[in-house]
Scaffold this motif. Structure first.
Motif, PDB file in Angstrom:
ATOM      1  N   ARG A   7       0.624  -1.170   0.123  1.00 40.86           N
ATOM      2  CA  ARG A   7      -0.047   0.019   0.117  1.00 40.86           C
ATOM      3  C   ARG A   7       0.989   1.401  -0.039  1.00 40.86           C
ATOM      4  NH1 ARG A   7      -2.716   3.388  -1.164  1.00 40.86           N
ATOM      5  NH2 ARG A   7      -4.753   4.020  -0.462  1.00 40.86           N
ATOM      6  N   MET A   8       1.994   1.163   0.478  1.00 43.11           N
ATOM      7  CA  MET A   8       2.948   2.135   0.594  1.00 43.11           C
ATOM      8  C   MET A   8       3.466   2.644  -0.719  1.00 43.11           C
ATOM      9  SD  MET A   8       2.606   3.163   3.892  1.00 43.11           S
ATOM     10  CE  MET A   8       0.977   2.617   4.149  1.00 43.11           C
ATOM     11  N   ALA A   9       3.612   1.804  -1.369  1.00 42.69           N
ATOM     12  CA  ALA A   9       4.049   1.816  -2.957  1.00 42.69           C
ATOM     13  C   ALA A   9       2.928   2.378  -4.117  1.00 42.69           C
ATOM     14  CB  ALA A   9       4.578   0.838  -3.514  1.00 42.69           C
ATOM     15  N   CYS A  10       1.765   2.392  -3.569  1.00 44.17           N
ATOM     16  CA  CYS A  10       0.600   3.241  -4.454  1.00 44.17           C
ATOM     17  C   CYS A  10       0.803   4.693  -4.385  1.00 44.17           C
ATOM     18  CB  CYS A  10      -0.651   2.606  -3.880  1.00 44.17           C
ATOM     19  SG  CYS A  10      -0.548   0.978  -3.638  1.00 44.17           S
ATOM     20  N   MET A  11       0.085   5.116  -5.793  1.00 43.71           N
ATOM     21  CA  MET A  11       0.083   6.565  -5.875  1.00 43.71           C
ATOM     22  C   MET A  11      -0.567   7.217  -4.928  1.00 43.71           C
ATOM     23  SD  MET A  11       0.151   6.915 -10.073  1.00 43.71           S
ATOM     24  CE  MET A  11       0.658   8.597  -9.991  1.00 43.71           C
ATOM     25  N   ASP A  12      -1.482   6.738  -4.261  1.00 49.10           N
ATOM     26  CA  ASP A  12      -2.303   7.771  -3.089  1.00 49.10           C
ATOM     27  C   ASP A  12      -1.710   7.041  -1.847  1.00 49.10           C
ATOM     28  OD1 ASP A  12      -3.157   5.143  -3.223  1.00 49.10           O
ATOM     29  OD2 ASP A  12      -5.543   5.877  -3.008  1.00 49.10           O
ATOM     30  N   ALA A  13      -0.512   6.722  -1.663  1.00 52.13           N
ATOM     31  CA  ALA A  13      -0.149   6.127  -0.219  1.00 52.13           C
ATOM     32  C   ALA A  13      -0.135   7.295   0.682  1.00 52.13           C
ATOM     33  CB  ALA A  13       1.194   5.466  -0.575  1.00 52.13           C
ATOM     34  N   PRO A  14      -0.411   6.977   2.054  1.00 48.05           N
ATOM     35  CA  PRO A  14      -0.431   7.707   2.977  1.00 48.05           C
ATOM     36  C   PRO A  14       1.213   7.854   3.477  1.00 48.05           C
ATOM     37  CG  PRO A  14      -0.636   5.567   4.079  1.00 48.05           C
ATOM     38  CD  PRO A  14      -0.694   5.512   2.511  1.00 48.05           C
ATOM     39  N   LEU A  15       1.988   8.434   2.427  1.00 47.01           N
ATOM     40  CA  LEU A  15       3.326   8.847   2.613  1.00 47.01           C
ATOM     41  C   LEU A  15       3.713  10.198   2.109  1.00 47.01           C
ATOM     42  CD1 LEU A  15       5.556   5.625   2.031  1.00 47.01           C
ATOM     43  CD2 LEU A  15       5.288   6.790   3.992  1.00 47.01           C
ATOM     44  N   PRO A  16       4.751  10.978   2.689  1.00 48.86           N
ATOM     45  CA  PRO A  16       5.164  12.217   2.099  1.00 48.86           C
ATOM     46  C   PRO A  16       5.729  11.692   0.829  1.00 48.86           C
ATOM     47  CG  PRO A  16       5.646  12.026   4.485  1.00 48.86           C
ATOM     48  CD  PRO A  16       4.913  10.813   4.094  1.00 48.86           C
ATOM     49  N   ALA A  17       5.692  12.599  -0.435  1.00 45.19           N
ATOM     50  CA  ALA A  17       6.270  12.375  -1.442  1.00 45.19           C
ATOM     51  C   ALA A  17       7.917  11.980  -1.304  1.00 45.19           C
ATOM     52  CB  ALA A  17       6.062  13.308  -2.526  1.00 45.19           C
ATOM     53  N   THR A  18       8.520  13.001  -0.411  1.00 43.53           N
ATOM     54  CA  THR A  18      10.055  12.779  -0.226  1.00 43.53           C
ATOM     55  C   THR A  18      10.364  11.313   0.453  1.00 43.53           C
ATOM     56  OG1 THR A  18       9.736  13.776   1.736  1.00 43.53           O
ATOM     57  CG2 THR A  18      10.258  15.206  -0.061  1.00 43.53           C
ATOM     58  N   VAL A  19       9.599  10.990   1.340  1.00 39.95           N
ATOM     59  CA  VAL A  19       9.737   9.617   1.921  1.00 39.95           C
ATOM     60  C   VAL A  19       9.693   8.368   0.755  1.00 39.95           C
ATOM     61  CG1 VAL A  19       9.112   8.130   3.811  1.00 39.95           C
ATOM     62  CG2 VAL A  19       9.219  10.550   4.237  1.00 39.95           C
ATOM     63  N   GLN A  20       8.452   8.575   0.082  1.00 37.55           N
ATOM     64  CA  GLN A  20       7.999   7.568  -0.989  1.00 37.55           C
ATOM     65  C   GLN A  20       9.156   7.458  -2.032  1.00 37.55           C
ATOM     66  OE1 GLN A  20       4.698   8.050  -3.522  1.00 37.55           O
ATOM     67  NE2 GLN A  20       3.843   6.150  -2.695  1.00 37.55           N
ATOM     68  N   ALA A  21       9.650   8.797  -2.166  1.00 36.58           N
ATOM     69  CA  ALA A  21      10.812   8.416  -3.296  1.00 36.58           C
ATOM     70  C   ALA A  21      12.124   7.841  -2.793  1.00 36.58           C
ATOM     71  CB  ALA A  21      11.221  10.017  -3.672  1.00 36.58           C
ATOM     72  N   ARG A  22      12.133   7.630  -1.837  1.00 33.02           N
ATOM     73  CA  ARG A  22      13.320   6.840  -1.011  1.00 33.02           C
ATOM     74  C   ARG A  22      13.194   5.313  -1.055  1.00 33.02           C
ATOM     75  NH1 ARG A  22      14.479   9.621   4.754  1.00 33.02           N
ATOM     76  NH2 ARG A  22      15.826   7.561   4.661  1.00 33.02           N
ATOM     77  N   ILE A  23      11.862   4.905  -1.437  1.00 34.19           N
ATOM     78  CA  ILE A  23      11.543   3.295  -1.221  1.00 34.19           C
ATOM     79  C   ILE A  23      12.299   2.595  -2.429  1.00 34.19           C
ATOM     80  CG2 ILE A  23       9.782   1.689  -1.420  1.00 34.19           C
ATOM     81  CD1 ILE A  23       7.867   3.660   0.128  1.00 34.19           C
ATOM     82  N   ALA A  24      13.120   1.852  -2.140  1.00 37.23           N
ATOM     83  CA  ALA A  24      14.051   1.213  -2.964  1.00 37.23           C
ATOM     84  C   ALA A  24      13.570  -0.225  -3.211  1.00 37.23           C
ATOM     85  CB  ALA A  24      15.533   1.172  -2.720  1.00 37.23           C
ATOM     86  N   HIS A  25      12.687  -0.702  -2.579  1.00 38.52           N
ATOM     87  CA  HIS A  25      12.333  -2.253  -2.842  1.00 38.52           C
ATOM     88  C   HIS A  25      11.199  -2.475  -1.956  1.00 38.52           C
ATOM     89  CE1 HIS A  25      13.423  -6.652  -3.084  1.00 38.52           C
ATOM     90  NE2 HIS A  25      12.166  -6.295  -3.944  1.00 38.52           N
ATOM     91  N   VAL A  26      10.274  -3.112  -2.220  1.00 39.04           N
ATOM     92  CA  VAL A  26       9.296  -3.744  -1.321  1.00 39.04           C
ATOM     93  C   VAL A  26       8.920  -5.084  -1.587  1.00 39.04           C
ATOM     94  CG1 VAL A  26       6.580  -3.373  -0.773  1.00 39.04           C
ATOM     95  CG2 VAL A  26       7.852  -1.382  -1.689  1.00 39.04           C
ATOM     96  N   LEU A  27       9.103  -5.749  -0.196  1.00 36.26           N
ATOM     97  CA  LEU A  27       9.257  -7.161  -0.211  1.00 36.26           C
ATOM     98  C   LEU A  27       7.753  -7.636   0.616  1.00 36.26           C
ATOM     99  CD1 LEU A  27      10.078 -10.017  -0.388  1.00 36.26           C
ATOM    100  CD2 LEU A  27      11.343  -9.549   1.882  1.00 36.26           C
TER     101      LEU A  27
END
Length: 275
Positions: A152-172
């Motif tokens: 859910r954190m990797a979705c376009m409407d995720a409840p994360l600041p864009a600056t934090v979401q941009a740092r996500i390198a991989h989701v397992l």
């Protein structure tokens, strides 16, 4: 080839009843988790119960490597959004920690106190708080309901600041539930306060991933058929939406032991997650 029709979704999403010796859990997680926390505390490399909000469950534990962290790894626990907290899983930080990552493990509010959307917001807040402490790339992992929450954190409407979401390198996602609509047909529905509208709004399989998403969906080959289907589903859908995805079934692993190798720095699971 036709798949077999699911006649009883309640049974399809039951795990313990179909795992030999399932009574060993959660003690089989709790004991090594407690030993791991105690050992890291003695070394001054564990910060426990860090607040990220006002609720008593708005807390996360942070485990630190010996040197400056290469980045942040976050593990989100499962329990069908209704059970467990961060303390059961501490030992699973060992693999990423040995590779130089700081590891955060959050608790979050549980249903029925919180809806699934509110739980996702809790997880987003916890990740943001930990990301404020630790720089570098962010690697997310979650098990079962936690697999839903990290994807859910990797979705376009995720409840994360864009600056934090941009740092996500991989989701397992480990045995993740990525389409919530079948859960409506189980006895969990009233506790989760889940209906068709909310299921659609919170299902990663029905949402668009952010550009550049790297996703691994990992399940046990001995899991219930529905979890294996859910595992393949998201990887299949998101690759058609521009993500880089990989789906894997680990032979002979079931829903409870599929996460064990997160504690092993040399395991394929850890190397896939933080590699």
């Amino acid at each position: 080839m036709f798949g077999q029709r699911v006649s009883d979704f309640e049974v399809a999403y039951q795990n313990g009843a179909h795992i030999a010796g399932s009574e060993r859990w959660p003690d089989a997680w709790d004991r090594p988790a407690a030993r791991f926390r105690a050992a890291l505390q003695e070394k001054g490399r564990a910060e426990l119960d860090i607040a990220y909000g006002d609720n008593p469950r708005h807390r996360y534990d942070l485990f630190l490597p010996e040197a400056k962290p290469k980045g942040l790894a976050v593990f989100v626990h499962g329990g069908y959004w209704m059970a467990f907290d961060k303390s059961t899983w501490s030992h699973l930080a060992a693999g990423a920690l040995a590779h130089g990552f700081a590891v955060a493990m959050p608790s979050y509010r549980l249903a029925p106190e919180a809806t699934i959307a509110e739980i996702a917001r809790d997880v987003g807040a916890a990740i943001s708080a930990a990301a404020g402490r630790i720089g570098g790339p962010i690697h997310l992992a979650g098990h079962s309901a936690g697999g839903h929450l990290v994807t859910r954190m990797a979705c376009m409407d995720a409840p994360l600041p864009a600056t934090v979401q941009a740092r996500i390198a991989h989701v397992l996602s480990l045995s993740g539930v990525h389409d919530l609509r079948p859960i409506i047909r189980t006895d969990m529905r009233p506790t989760l306060r889940l209906d068709e509208e909310t299921a659609r709004a919170e299902s990663p399989a029905l949402l668009r991933p952010v550009d550049g998403t790297r996703l691994t969906c990992w399940a046990g080959g001995a899991e219930r058929a529905e979890f294996r289907r859910q595992n393949a589903l998201l990887a299949n859908i998101w690759i058609g939406l521009g993500a880089t995805t990989f789906a894997w079934e680990e032979p002979d692993r079931h829903h409870f032991d599929v996460i064990d190798d997160l504690a092993d720095p040399a395991s394929l699971l850890v190397r896939t997650w933080i590699g």
